[in-house]
Design a protein around this motif. Structure first.
Motif, PDB file in Angstrom:
ATOM      1  N   UNK A  92       0.999  -1.122  -0.208  1.00 21.71           N
ATOM      2  CA  UNK A  92      -0.036   0.029   0.018  1.00 21.71           C
ATOM      3  C   UNK A  92       1.021   1.101  -0.051  1.00 21.71           C
ATOM      4  N   UNK A  93       0.641   2.166  -0.992  1.00 20.78           N
ATOM      5  CA  UNK A  93       1.625   3.353  -1.090  1.00 20.78           C
ATOM      6  C   UNK A  93       0.563   4.389  -0.939  1.00 20.78           C
ATOM      7  N   UNK A  94       0.776   5.189   0.049  1.00 22.79           N
ATOM      8  CA  UNK A  94      -0.098   6.376   0.667  1.00 22.79           C
ATOM      9  C   UNK A  94       0.528   7.621   0.035  1.00 22.79           C
ATOM     10  N   UNK A  95      -0.370   8.552  -0.564  1.00 21.05           N
ATOM     11  CA  UNK A  95       0.432   9.957  -1.153  1.00 21.05           C
ATOM     12  C   UNK A  95      -0.206  10.976   0.136  1.00 21.05           C
ATOM     13  N   UNK A  96       0.306  12.101  -0.144  1.00 17.80           N
ATOM     14  CA  UNK A  96      -0.220  13.160   0.725  1.00 17.80           C
ATOM     15  C   UNK A  96      -1.190  13.856  -0.058  1.00 17.80           C
ATOM     16  N   UNK A  97      -2.318  14.413   0.227  1.00 17.40           N
ATOM     17  CA  UNK A  97      -3.352  14.831  -0.668  1.00 17.40           C
ATOM     18  C   UNK A  97      -2.918  16.146  -1.379  1.00 17.40           C
ATOM     19  N   UNK A  98      -2.159  17.007  -0.905  1.00 17.77           N
ATOM     20  CA  UNK A  98      -1.936  18.174  -1.500  1.00 17.77           C
ATOM     21  C   UNK A  98      -0.860  18.162  -2.270  1.00 17.77           C
ATOM     22  N   UNK A  99       0.527  17.570  -1.952  1.00 18.03           N
ATOM     23  CA  UNK A  99       1.651  17.480  -2.727  1.00 18.03           C
ATOM     24  C   UNK A  99       1.920  16.409  -3.369  1.00 18.03           C
ATOM     25  N   UNK A 100       0.984  15.490  -3.221  1.00 16.18           N
ATOM     26  CA  UNK A 100       1.227  14.142  -4.061  1.00 16.18           C
ATOM     27  C   UNK A 100       2.494  13.466  -3.944  1.00 16.18           C
ATOM     28  N   UNK A 101       3.198  13.648  -2.664  1.00 12.51           N
ATOM     29  CA  UNK A 101       4.345  12.894  -2.359  1.00 12.51           C
ATOM     30  C   UNK A 101       4.307  11.770  -1.425  1.00 12.51           C
ATOM     31  N   UNK A 102       4.844  10.741  -1.503  1.00 16.38           N
ATOM     32  CA  UNK A 102       4.724   9.429  -0.991  1.00 16.38           C
ATOM     33  C   UNK A 102       4.654   9.621   0.722  1.00 16.38           C
ATOM     34  N   UNK A 103       3.676   9.333   1.363  1.00 14.79           N
ATOM     35  CA  UNK A 103       3.793   9.377   2.887  1.00 14.79           C
ATOM     36  C   UNK A 103       4.259   8.305   3.461  1.00 14.79           C
ATOM     37  N   UNK A 104       3.678   7.247   3.035  1.00 14.11           N
ATOM     38  CA  UNK A 104       4.190   5.795   3.397  1.00 14.11           C
ATOM     39  C   UNK A 104       4.001   4.849   2.333  1.00 14.11           C
ATOM     40  N   UNK A 105       4.739   3.503   2.717  1.00 16.70           N
ATOM     41  CA  UNK A 105       4.771   2.449   1.800  1.00 16.70           C
ATOM     42  C   UNK A 105       4.810   1.225   2.886  1.00 16.70           C
ATOM     43  N   UNK A 106       3.595   0.538   2.813  1.00 16.31           N
ATOM     44  CA  UNK A 106       3.192  -0.612   3.911  1.00 16.31           C
ATOM     45  C   UNK A 106       3.013  -1.885   3.005  1.00 16.31           C
ATOM     46  N   UNK A 107       3.636  -2.825   3.604  1.00 14.90           N
ATOM     47  CA  UNK A 107       3.813  -4.318   2.961  1.00 14.90           C
ATOM     48  C   UNK A 107       3.174  -5.197   3.879  1.00 14.90           C
ATOM     49  N   UNK A 108       2.218  -5.890   3.321  1.00 11.80           N
ATOM     50  CA  UNK A 108       1.384  -6.819   3.918  1.00 11.80           C
ATOM     51  C   UNK A 108       1.384  -8.142   3.309  1.00 11.80           C
TER      52      UNK A 108
END
Length: 110
Positions: A92-108
């Motif tokens: 799961x790759x989560x992006x910041x809403x305003x800047x579209x920069x990666x906030x987190x990368x979670x591996x399950x």
């Protein structure tokens, strides 16, 4: 002479039956060929760089379009039995809403 032919026939039958019991492996979903989702850098990569390196995501979040999922799985099946999932990975790759920069990368995994 007949015994030799019989032994060869039995050996061929055993080899054929052993080959029939070999598992059949099936790969589905996202396949990391040149880039790996774990190589995404938090704080530096953006949506466009992630899409350029990994391609389109397997799915996006229903409630937040800023969460992308890359999903892959491996199934094995032996002869006539039901397939068994041996591996499943979700990144799961989560992006910041305003800047579209990666906030987190979670591996399950499974």
């Amino acid at each position: 002479m007949f015994r030799r032919v019989a032994y060869v026939a039995i050996a061929a039958g055993l080899l054929t039956s052993a080959a029939a019991c070999a598992p059949i492996t099936t790969y589905s979903g996202f396949q990391a060929i040149e880039a790996n989702p774990k190589d995404v850098k938090v704080g530096t990569d953006t949506k466009s760089t992630v899409r350029a390196s990994l391609g389109s995501p397997s799915a996006t979040s229903t409630f937040d379009p800023n969460v992308w999922f890359y999903i892959d799985q491996i199934k094995e099946r032996v002869a006539f039995r039901r397939p068994v999932i041996t591996s499943r990975n979700v990144v799961a790759v989560t992006f910041d809403k305003e800047t579209e920069v990666v906030k987190s990368v979670d591996t399950m995994s499974l």
